[in-house]
Design a protein around this motif. Sequence first.
Motif, PDB file in Angstrom:
ATOM      1  N   VAL B  88      36.469  44.474  38.495  1.00 46.70           N
ATOM      2  CA  VAL B  88      36.799  45.303  37.339  1.00 46.70           C
ATOM      3  C   VAL B  88      37.134  44.352  36.206  1.00 46.70           C
ATOM      4  N   THR B  89      36.376  44.423  35.125  1.00 47.00           N
ATOM      5  CA  THR B  89      36.514  43.433  34.060  1.00 47.00           C
ATOM      6  C   THR B  89      36.515  44.114  32.702  1.00 47.00           C
ATOM      7  N   GLY B  90      37.118  43.419  31.746  1.00 43.60           N
ATOM      8  CA  GLY B  90      37.107  43.932  30.385  1.00 43.60           C
ATOM      9  C   GLY B  90      35.967  43.371  29.563  1.00 43.60           C
ATOM     10  N   ALA B  91      35.201  42.473  30.150  1.00 48.23           N
ATOM     11  CA  ALA B  91      34.107  41.852  29.409  1.00 48.23           C
ATOM     12  C   ALA B  91      32.877  42.748  29.445  1.00 48.23           C
ATOM     13  N   SER B  92      32.291  42.966  28.272  1.00 45.14           N
ATOM     14  CA  SER B  92      31.074  43.779  28.237  1.00 45.14           C
ATOM     15  C   SER B  92      29.874  42.985  28.728  1.00 45.14           C
ATOM     16  N   LEU B  93      29.961  41.677  28.626  1.00 47.26           N
ATOM     17  CA  LEU B  93      28.921  40.783  29.129  1.00 47.26           C
ATOM     18  C   LEU B  93      29.595  39.598  29.811  1.00 47.26           C
ATOM     19  N   THR B  95      28.696  36.676  29.393  1.00 48.36           N
ATOM     20  CA  THR B  95      28.487  35.514  28.523  1.00 48.36           C
ATOM     21  C   THR B  95      29.440  35.525  27.334  1.00 48.36           C
ATOM     22  N   THR B  96      30.413  36.450  27.348  1.00 48.41           N
ATOM     23  CA  THR B  96      31.384  36.501  26.256  1.00 48.41           C
ATOM     24  C   THR B  96      32.792  36.604  26.834  1.00 48.41           C
ATOM     25  N   THR B  97      33.784  36.430  25.983  1.00 48.83           N
ATOM     26  CA  THR B  97      35.159  36.687  26.399  1.00 48.83           C
ATOM     27  C   THR B  97      35.505  38.137  26.069  1.00 48.83           C
ATOM     28  N   MET B  98      36.548  38.608  26.725  1.00 47.65           N
ATOM     29  CA  MET B  98      36.883  40.027  26.575  1.00 47.65           C
ATOM     30  C   MET B  98      38.021  40.215  25.587  1.00 47.65           C
ATOM     31  N   SER B  99      38.154  41.427  25.137  1.00 49.75           N
ATOM     32  CA  SER B  99      39.279  41.767  24.271  1.00 49.75           C
ATOM     33  C   SER B  99      40.534  41.940  25.111  1.00 49.75           C
ATOM     34  N   ALA B 100      41.667  41.776  24.442  1.00 53.71           N
ATOM     35  CA  ALA B 100      42.936  41.934  25.138  1.00 53.71           C
ATOM     36  C   ALA B 100      43.159  43.387  25.521  1.00 53.71           C
ATOM     37  N   GLY B 101      43.826  43.594  26.656  1.00 59.30           N
ATOM     38  CA  GLY B 101      44.127  44.963  27.063  1.00 59.30           C
ATOM     39  C   GLY B 101      44.433  45.058  28.538  1.00 59.30           C
ATOM     40  N   TYR B 118      38.980  42.837  42.597  1.00 60.50           N
ATOM     41  CA  TYR B 118      38.990  41.587  41.852  1.00 60.50           C
ATOM     42  C   TYR B 118      39.011  41.979  40.378  1.00 60.50           C
ATOM     43  N   ILE B 119      40.071  41.583  39.685  1.00 61.80           N
ATOM     44  CA  ILE B 119      40.326  42.105  38.346  1.00 61.80           C
ATOM     45  C   ILE B 119      40.370  40.947  37.355  1.00 61.80           C
ATOM     46  N   GLU B 120      39.708  41.148  36.231  1.00 61.15           N
ATOM     47  CA  GLU B 120      39.745  40.157  35.151  1.00 61.15           C
ATOM     48  C   GLU B 120      40.374  40.816  33.922  1.00 61.15           C
ATOM     49  N   GLN B 121      41.254  40.070  33.283  1.00 63.37           N
ATOM     50  CA  GLN B 121      41.968  40.656  32.157  1.00 63.37           C
ATOM     51  C   GLN B 121      42.354  39.597  31.146  1.00 63.37           C
ATOM     52  N   ASN B 122      42.237  39.939  29.901  1.00 66.34           N
ATOM     53  CA  ASN B 122      42.816  39.151  28.825  1.00 66.34           C
ATOM     54  C   ASN B 122      44.114  39.848  28.449  1.00 66.34           C
TER      55      ASN B 122
END
Lengths: 75, 676
Positions: B88-93, B95-101, B118-122
């Motif tokens: 589960v990620t906040g990145a739309s791609l 190849t980019t970094t994600m927005s905070a949230g 497995y969670i990814e978060q900014n």
Amino acid sequence: MNFQNYRLEPNPNTPGDWIVFGDITDDAGNIIATFGENGTSVFGWWVTQDAQFQRNYSTQFSVIMAQEIVAGTAE
Amino acid sequence: MANYYVRNDGNNSNTGTGPATNQAWQTIAYAFANMTLTTGVNTLYVAPGVYRESPTLTVTPTATNTLVITGDPTASQFTGITANQVRVTGASLDTTTMSAGTRFNLGSKSYVTIQNFYIEQNAGAASSGAIISAGDFLSIRNNVIFSYYLGGTTGSAIQVTPPAATGNNIVIENNILVGTAYGIYVSLQSSSSGVSGVVIRNCRISTGYSGNGYGIVLGVVSGANMASVTISNCTISQSAAASIYIDRGNTTDKHIVQNCIISLSSIGIQSGTSNQVTQRNNILLCQTNLSNVATDATTITSDFLGIDYGQALLQGFGNLAPFGTSLNSRNTAFGTATSAPTTDMLGIAWTGATPDVGTTTYRSLQNIGFYLPTERNASTITIAPGSTSQSIELYLGATGLTASTSGLTARYNRTRTASVSIPLVARTIAQAWTAGGFAEVDATNMPGVYRLDLPDDALAVGADDVTVVVRGASGTNGAVMTVKLSSGGLTAAQTASAVLDAVGSSYVTAGSIGYAIQNSNVASISGSTSAADELEGALLHNGTDYISAELVTPVTSAALVRMGPFEVRADGLGASDPLDVQKGAQHGIDIQCVDNNGAGIDITSATVTAKVYNSGATLVDTYSCTATYAADGRATFTIDTTVTNTPGTYTATITRSTSANDTQVFGPLRIYVRDI
């Protein structure tokens, strides 16, 4: 190295400065040093360090400063 | 209870109540808002895949309608999906970094378990977290969270701010947390005493990279005290500020920090004030190990952390659980069992008598492979021994395999014999059999099914079964099929039952054995005329047909058998023949009273009785005789079980009486009662 009776207090005489209080102990609990009965001023301690020490920590501090500037949270 | 399913190729217009593509929902966010929770444990299964979303839980679990939100990385609930992480990620791609949230926002909902993601978060903000909750009765477990914020010093991997209570029942266990300012942030309402029920255990934390970084923070919303929290068997390192920071506690029910490895941080365990934390059985290696926390003899400061960082695998002397206790490490049984988890973060019992220090006990993974849960056919079929040119169908899961696919091999072994290679030969599905022939049946409509032509030697007579294995190609676990070599497969009892219980009317075809049996045609059954003759000779013949020989079969209850006539001579001169009487039976005995010359004595108007005596000359019973041809002296009587129940030799006399002064006695008639 451990701390006992550790605390931080704002320096009432110097805005922005903090005073560190507490004892420095070994693993057996023996006091091996203290921050002094009246504590140690961060500002006062800083200026007593040599230039190389100040340069090294200023480099690290600049990264944190930059983060805050970019985030817009810096004053 | 109800189960719901989410998969990437599902659809939010589905019901969500099944795991198939046309049943499951597509997004976690939709599930969070549309599940109907019923009594019991409700479960939301999320299939392996990448979910680029930040769901907020809006349905409300209760004490009786609890909710488990679980990633299903092994795809145990789903078909057509390969085991993999549930990301589960906040990145739309990628190849980019994600927005905070925030990623998983559980709001103020209680009675929730969230696991196996497995969670990814900014992080990016103090109130954000990869998982945040303001509820209680929570279990957050088995998650791996990569959380960061390059721009500052805030945000948490797991942030829990439960309501005021003395029993929040929050368990945070078996999580791996990397990055961000706070690994675990728990803010508890004040409580002067009592047990909070907050437990943090078996978590591996490497967070707090910035100046404000902490591994675990226990904060207080208000008041001077905080209910007790237990932190056990955590491995925490590289925290810029402190690995564990405890704002406040109380002196009567202290917080506990035990069985932890804490290293490479500015401060290891820090308490806001003294005498509110008990620490024991820890290994510390920090610039300042303890701040306002008392030392303890069970805790050591050591630069030997006893952890396998990968050296066993890298240097080739083992394959150990990652970041677990290294071989012969002091860490085994270093911890205390009091308030400790019973297993390590991988669910493995501790190696020693008491827990290790840290999250993971010593364990060799040498023989543990990846788990691919589906697409293994392990079935049994039956083929007659000695059959030739036989093909079987196997399910290998993957499509597109051929006889020349790299690594794909086939072998068989017969009972208690070494395995034999089956060299694969390319075939199309319609081609004739050839030993080792291999063909895909139908990649579109029967994907994963293949034909394999068995060598005749595999099915030869002389073995009970033969096991066939096809495996070795990428993307399939292979297939195992056991061929039972049997002509029928029925046991003797099953065969007997099938024949003897068969409905006779179903087997009446002329010339069949069924017809012959039902018509007693012995010659047809046996195929031997002489056998039929012998059998007929053993039967009784009533003058018209052969009849049952059951007459000589011992009877188990009284039956009437008529015998005679017997000539019973006058004046004690005896009778014509002795009688054989079956034990326990009734017999109708016909008699004829005759004179010395054998002429019948008229018994018209006479009273005729038969008196039966045993071998001791004791009268056993007396029977009245009924005239059957009075002028010729013929009569009959029935001897019954009064006599015949006791085997032995008896005598019967027949008395003819016309008046008190006219009585003649005939006989005696000898009677043998016995088992015939």
